[in-house]
Design a protein around this motif. Structure first.
Motif, PDB file in Angstrom:
ATOM      1  N   PRO A  84       1.335  -4.676 -20.197  1.00  0.00           N
ATOM      2  CA  PRO A  84       1.148  -3.929 -19.268  1.00  0.00           C
ATOM      3  C   PRO A  84       0.349  -3.352 -19.008  1.00  0.00           C
ATOM      4  O   PRO A  84      -0.769  -2.935 -19.578  1.00  0.00           O
ATOM      5  CB  PRO A  84       1.899  -2.455 -20.808  1.00  0.00           C
ATOM      6  N   GLY A  85       1.183  -2.727 -17.488  1.00  0.00           N
ATOM      7  CA  GLY A  85       0.189  -1.906 -17.010  1.00  0.00           C
ATOM      8  C   GLY A  85      -0.836  -2.704 -15.746  1.00  0.00           C
ATOM      9  O   GLY A  85      -1.844  -2.562 -15.494  1.00  0.00           O
ATOM     10  N   SER A  86      -0.799  -3.607 -16.339  1.00  0.00           N
ATOM     11  CA  SER A  86      -1.761  -5.093 -15.704  1.00  0.00           C
ATOM     12  C   SER A  86      -0.849  -5.274 -13.896  1.00  0.00           C
ATOM     13  O   SER A  86      -1.800  -6.219 -13.181  1.00  0.00           O
ATOM     14  CB  SER A  86      -1.619  -6.643 -15.592  1.00  0.00           C
ATOM     15  N   SER A  87      -0.394  -4.380 -13.313  1.00  0.00           N
ATOM     16  CA  SER A  87      -0.272  -4.828 -12.247  1.00  0.00           C
ATOM     17  C   SER A  87       0.378  -3.030 -11.219  1.00  0.00           C
ATOM     18  O   SER A  87       0.865  -2.861 -12.610  1.00  0.00           O
ATOM     19  CB  SER A  87       1.460  -5.928 -12.013  1.00  0.00           C
ATOM     20  N   THR A  88       0.781  -3.503 -10.286  1.00  0.00           N
ATOM     21  CA  THR A  88       0.613  -2.425  -9.248  1.00  0.00           C
ATOM     22  C   THR A  88       2.238  -2.106  -8.482  1.00  0.00           C
ATOM     23  O   THR A  88       2.533  -2.744  -7.379  1.00  0.00           O
ATOM     24  CB  THR A  88      -0.536  -1.285  -8.561  1.00  0.00           C
ATOM     25  N   VAL A  89       3.096  -0.938  -8.383  1.00  0.00           N
ATOM     26  CA  VAL A  89       3.976  -1.017  -7.559  1.00  0.00           C
ATOM     27  C   VAL A  89       3.813   0.466  -6.984  1.00  0.00           C
ATOM     28  O   VAL A  89       3.719   1.438  -7.895  1.00  0.00           O
ATOM     29  CB  VAL A  89       5.232  -0.507  -8.523  1.00  0.00           C
ATOM     30  N   GLU A  90       3.632   0.590  -6.016  1.00  0.00           N
ATOM     31  CA  GLU A  90       3.499   1.880  -4.732  1.00  0.00           C
ATOM     32  C   GLU A  90       4.788   1.363  -4.014  1.00  0.00           C
ATOM     33  O   GLU A  90       5.425   0.476  -3.729  1.00  0.00           O
ATOM     34  CB  GLU A  90       2.574   1.105  -3.955  1.00  0.00           C
ATOM     35  N   ILE A  91       5.767   2.826  -3.384  1.00  0.00           N
ATOM     36  CA  ILE A  91       6.941   3.264  -3.339  1.00  0.00           C
ATOM     37  C   ILE A  91       6.700   3.946  -2.741  1.00  0.00           C
ATOM     38  O   ILE A  91       5.970   5.227  -2.242  1.00  0.00           O
ATOM     39  CB  ILE A  91       8.481   3.285  -4.351  1.00  0.00           C
ATOM     40  N   LEU A  92       6.342   3.635  -1.019  1.00  0.00           N
ATOM     41  CA  LEU A  92       6.408   4.591   0.144  1.00  0.00           C
ATOM     42  C   LEU A  92       8.009   4.914   0.723  1.00  0.00           C
ATOM     43  O   LEU A  92       9.074   4.295   0.552  1.00  0.00           O
ATOM     44  CB  LEU A  92       5.767   4.042   1.015  1.00  0.00           C
ATOM     45  N   LEU A  93       8.273   6.476   1.468  1.00  0.00           N
ATOM     46  CA  LEU A  93       9.249   6.879   1.866  1.00  0.00           C
ATOM     47  C   LEU A  93       8.583   7.590   2.768  1.00  0.00           C
ATOM     48  O   LEU A  93       7.847   8.592   3.278  1.00  0.00           O
ATOM     49  CB  LEU A  93      10.283   8.017   0.679  1.00  0.00           C
ATOM     50  N   LYS A  94       9.458   6.807   4.654  1.00  0.00           N
ATOM     51  CA  LYS A  94       9.128   7.306   5.295  1.00  0.00           C
ATOM     52  C   LYS A  94      10.133   7.330   5.965  1.00  0.00           C
ATOM     53  O   LYS A  94      10.986   6.918   6.016  1.00  0.00           O
ATOM     54  CB  LYS A  94       8.633   6.066   6.036  1.00  0.00           C
ATOM     55  N   ALA A  95      10.176   8.817   6.964  1.00  0.00           N
ATOM     56  CA  ALA A  95      11.370  10.068   7.577  1.00  0.00           C
ATOM     57  C   ALA A  95      11.226   8.567   8.855  1.00  0.00           C
ATOM     58  O   ALA A  95      10.493   8.388  10.060  1.00  0.00           O
ATOM     59  CB  ALA A  95      11.123  11.438   7.482  1.00  0.00           C
ATOM     60  N   ASP A  96      12.739   8.279   9.322  1.00  0.00           N
ATOM     61  CA  ASP A  96      12.803   7.857  10.418  1.00  0.00           C
ATOM     62  C   ASP A  96      14.327   8.822  11.039  1.00  0.00           C
ATOM     63  O   ASP A  96      15.405   8.027   9.994  1.00  0.00           O
ATOM     64  CB  ASP A  96      13.287   6.695  10.267  1.00  0.00           C
ATOM     65  N   GLY A  97      14.255   9.946  11.437  1.00  0.00           N
ATOM     66  CA  GLY A  97      15.319  10.504  12.555  1.00  0.00           C
ATOM     67  C   GLY A  97      15.325  10.965  10.618  1.00  0.00           C
ATOM     68  O   GLY A  97      14.815  11.784   9.735  1.00  0.00           O
ATOM     69  N   ASP A  98      17.111  11.332  11.170  1.00  0.00           N
ATOM     70  CA  ASP A  98      17.718  11.664   9.366  1.00  0.00           C
ATOM     71  C   ASP A  98      18.098  11.152   7.734  1.00  0.00           C
ATOM     72  O   ASP A  98      18.668  11.062   7.259  1.00  0.00           O
ATOM     73  CB  ASP A  98      18.387  12.690   9.763  1.00  0.00           C
ATOM     74  N   GLU A  99      16.879   9.274   8.640  1.00  0.00           N
ATOM     75  CA  GLU A  99      16.955   8.401   7.411  1.00  0.00           C
ATOM     76  C   GLU A  99      15.792   8.094   7.076  1.00  0.00           C
ATOM     77  O   GLU A  99      15.146   8.640   7.423  1.00  0.00           O
ATOM     78  CB  GLU A  99      17.769   6.984   8.086  1.00  0.00           C
ATOM     79  N   THR A 100      15.692   7.283   5.732  1.00  0.00           N
ATOM     80  CA  THR A 100      14.426   6.967   5.107  1.00  0.00           C
ATOM     81  C   THR A 100      14.284   5.618   4.758  1.00  0.00           C
ATOM     82  O   THR A 100      14.948   5.381   4.546  1.00  0.00           O
ATOM     83  CB  THR A 100      14.278   7.781   3.617  1.00  0.00           C
ATOM     84  N   ILE A 101      12.545   5.032   6.025  1.00  0.00           N
ATOM     85  CA  ILE A 101      12.700   3.687   5.095  1.00  0.00           C
ATOM     86  C   ILE A 101      11.691   3.442   3.790  1.00  0.00           C
ATOM     87  O   ILE A 101      10.974   4.638   3.562  1.00  0.00           O
ATOM     88  CB  ILE A 101      11.752   3.124   6.356  1.00  0.00           C
ATOM     89  N   VAL A 102      12.346   2.640   3.121  1.00  0.00           N
ATOM     90  CA  VAL A 102      11.613   3.291   1.282  1.00  0.00           C
ATOM     91  C   VAL A 102      10.960   1.361   2.112  1.00  0.00           C
ATOM     92  O   VAL A 102      11.613   0.441   1.809  1.00  0.00           O
ATOM     93  CB  VAL A 102      13.099   2.758   0.380  1.00  0.00           C
ATOM     94  N   GLU A 103       9.663   1.714   1.455  1.00  0.00           N
ATOM     95  CA  GLU A 103       8.783   0.195   1.373  1.00  0.00           C
ATOM     96  C   GLU A 103       8.131  -0.145  -0.376  1.00  0.00           C
ATOM     97  O   GLU A 103       7.008   1.112  -0.433  1.00  0.00           O
ATOM     98  CB  GLU A 103       7.787   0.501   2.321  1.00  0.00           C
ATOM     99  N   LEU A 104       8.681  -0.868  -1.264  1.00  0.00           N
ATOM    100  CA  LEU A 104       8.245  -1.218  -1.971  1.00  0.00           C
ATOM    101  C   LEU A 104       7.070  -2.333  -1.991  1.00  0.00           C
ATOM    102  O   LEU A 104       7.729  -3.488  -1.777  1.00  0.00           O
ATOM    103  CB  LEU A 104       9.132  -0.992  -2.912  1.00  0.00           C
TER     104      LEU A 104
END
Length: 134
Positions: A84-104
């Protein structure tokens, strides 16, 4: 482990970052795209606990920045390779017009777990697209 041991999954969702963000921090919404049970306290140092069937993932939130970024630690209780806790997850939500690009991005993964986590995250972000998209 080295810096190259990273898994990335990206998806475009027909919704704004503000509409997608709750799916990263609300226990009733996160289980719609990953896991079967969740206990979340979405603030720095808060609990991140998720069960995916018989597999628990445990960690804590590092950063919660509505509506565009969440970072939490990740690991499996009882697993010596990925505790537990040994790795890291980052999730970015980037607006692109009226949509979102999710980068995990999942960092610090043991090399023997890269392929299973890549397949898992690819499947999960696709589910997120389906449940969060309008």
């Amino acid at each position: 482990m080295n810096a190259a041991e990273i898994v990335k999954a990206t998806v475009r969702i027909a919704a704004s970052p503000a509409e997608v963000f709750p799916y990263l921090v609300d226990p009733s919404l996160i289980v719609q795209w990953i896991g079967t049970w969740a206990d979340l306290n979405p603030q720095p140092g808060g609990v991140f606990a998720l069960d995916m069937g018989d597999t628990p993932a445990r960690g804590s939130y590092i950063s919660v920045e509505p509506p565009d970024r969440v970072v939490f630690t990740w690991g499996i209780p009882g697993n010596e390779v990925l505790p537990p806790g040994s790795s890291t997850v980052e999730i970015l939500l980037k607006a692109d017009g009226d949509e979102t690009i999710v980068e995990l991005t999942h960092r610090e993964l043991p090399s023997e777990m890269l392929s299973t986590h890549q397949a898992g995250w690819d499947e999960c972000v696709e589910k997120l697209r389906q449940v969060a998209g309008t």
